[in-house]
Enzyme design. Structure first.
Site, PDB file in Angstrom:
ATOM      1  N   LYS A 136       1.022  -5.848   2.165  1.00 18.08           N
ATOM      2  CA  LYS A 136       1.140  -4.549   1.496  1.00 18.08           C
ATOM      3  C   LYS A 136       2.579  -4.319   1.027  1.00 18.08           C
ATOM      4  CE  LYS A 136      -2.717  -2.689   4.099  1.00 18.08           C
ATOM      5  NZ  LYS A 136      -3.222  -1.912   5.225  1.00 18.08           N
ATOM      6  N   ASP A 149      -4.795   6.089   2.272  1.00 15.85           N
ATOM      7  CA  ASP A 149      -5.960   5.311   2.715  1.00 15.85           C
ATOM      8  C   ASP A 149      -7.249   6.122   2.535  1.00 15.85           C
ATOM      9  OD1 ASP A 149      -5.439   2.707   3.418  1.00 15.85           O
ATOM     10  OD2 ASP A 149      -4.924   3.150   5.509  1.00 15.85           O
ATOM     11  N   GLN A 168      -1.535   1.612  10.142  1.00 16.88           N
ATOM     12  CA  GLN A 168      -2.246   0.334  10.168  1.00 16.88           C
ATOM     13  C   GLN A 168      -3.164   0.304  11.392  1.00 16.88           C
ATOM     14  OE1 GLN A 168      -2.035  -2.111   7.736  1.00 16.88           O
ATOM     15  NE2 GLN A 168      -3.728  -3.044   8.853  1.00 16.88           N
TER      16      GLN A 168
END
Ligand code: NAD
Length: 288
Positions: free
Chosen positions: A53, A120, A97
């Site tokens: 990422k 997200d 994460q």
């Protein structure tokens, strides 16, 4: 019939190139999109994903920061950092994460993220907004699938779509997004009896179960579009999806490979959401 292979790497490259231009436009007006990744513990796979990422951010012109915590970090400390990131104007997107260590409440961390920075799309506000048709940030993997379908010019409205897998991060939001585009959607899961009686009806079949070879050629309608979200590492080290690729490609009209299908799109849509978040801070909404 031999299916056209949907090249996720090529589509991802095209989408990234368009959004790199948009990031550059924002940078000219003094806004450099910024992403903060919160990483708790030392899960090796998580480290690999975070590395991908941050590399992708750099390539597209997004400033990225990784906020690392040891595996025994108290939840309050991580929450405190999320609070600081929420009020940091140079950070436009925040993600945690997953998975986080067991002593930490995942939901509490995600709910602590400012909804305007929840790139997200896992915050309950975003989940609700998706159901109510006014998404703030579409979750990245199903958003990537939609983008692949649109690039392939697959019609969606009025089509029979079957989604295999009903998780919060893939199956359920995928079904919502396709329903919003007026597809007739069936969702199946591990307790579905006789999966094939559903899959055989699909004009578009999206598979996200995490089971190699779950979908074989007899389960697929001739000419169907097959999107394989699954990622499975076999004992011999090979990476495969949930679909018997060689068998099903003889029957489908379009199919995504694994690797090189949905995977590259997931990170791409995270970049898209982050640049969009930055744009919104100055009242701009880029077209998807
Ligand atoms: P999950 O384990 O949270 O959910 C799996 C879903 O599949 C569940 O709803 C379960 O009921 C269903 N399922 C399992 N076995 C089934 C069966 N035999 N028949 C029908 N349904 C079945 O998984 P997830 O997080 O949704 O991920 C699914 C797969 O997608 C995994 O392989 C994961 O690695 C992959 N994935 C890929 C990307 C990507 O970027 N390509 C992103 C996220 C997840």
């Amino acid at each position: 019939m031999t299916a056209n292979i949907i090249d996720g790497n090529a589509v991802a490259k095209e989408v990234r190139s368009r959004w790199r231009g948009r990031a550059e436009t924002l940078a000219v007006s003094g806004i450099v999109p910024g992403l903060a990744v919160v990483l708790v513990g030392d899960d090796p796979a998580s480290r690999v994903y975070v590395g991908r990422k941050t590399k992708a951010c750099k390539e597209i012109g997004i400033h990225s920061e990784v906020h690392e915590f040891s595996a025994d970090a108290p939840e309050e400390v991580v929450l405190g950092r999320i609070g600081q990131l929420n009020s940091n104007p140079s950070i436009h997107g925040i993600l945690v994460q997953l998975p986080v260590p067991a002593h930490i409440n995942t939901r509490r961390l995600i709910e602590a993220i400012d909804v305007r920075k929840d790139v997200d799309g896992f915050n309950l506000y975003n989940v609700g907004a998706l159901v109510a048709d006014s998404t703030v940030f579409p979750p990245c993997t199903p958003y990537g699938v939609l983008c692949l379908l649109e690039h392939t010019r697959v019609p969606i409205a009025g089509q029979n779509v079957v989604v295999v897998g009903a998780s919060n991060i893939v199956g359920k939001p995928m079904a919502m997004m396709l329903m919003k585009r007026e597809a007739t959607v069936s969702i199946t899961h591990i307790r579905t009896r006789d999966l094939a009686q559903y899959t055989i009806l699909a004009d578009i079949l999206v598979v996200a179960a995490g089971k190699p070879n779950l979908i074989t050629a007899p389960m697929v309608r001739t000419g169907a579009v097959v999107i394989d979200v699954g990622i499975n590492r076999l004992e011999d080290g090979r990476l495969v999806g949930d679909v018997d690729f060689e068998g099903v490609r003889q029957k489908a009209s379009h199919i995504t490979p694994v690797p090189g299908g949905v995977g590259p799109m997931t990170v791409t849509m995270l970049l898209v959401n982050t640049i969009q978040a930055a744009a919104r801070t100055c009242g701009i909404e880029f077209e998807a």
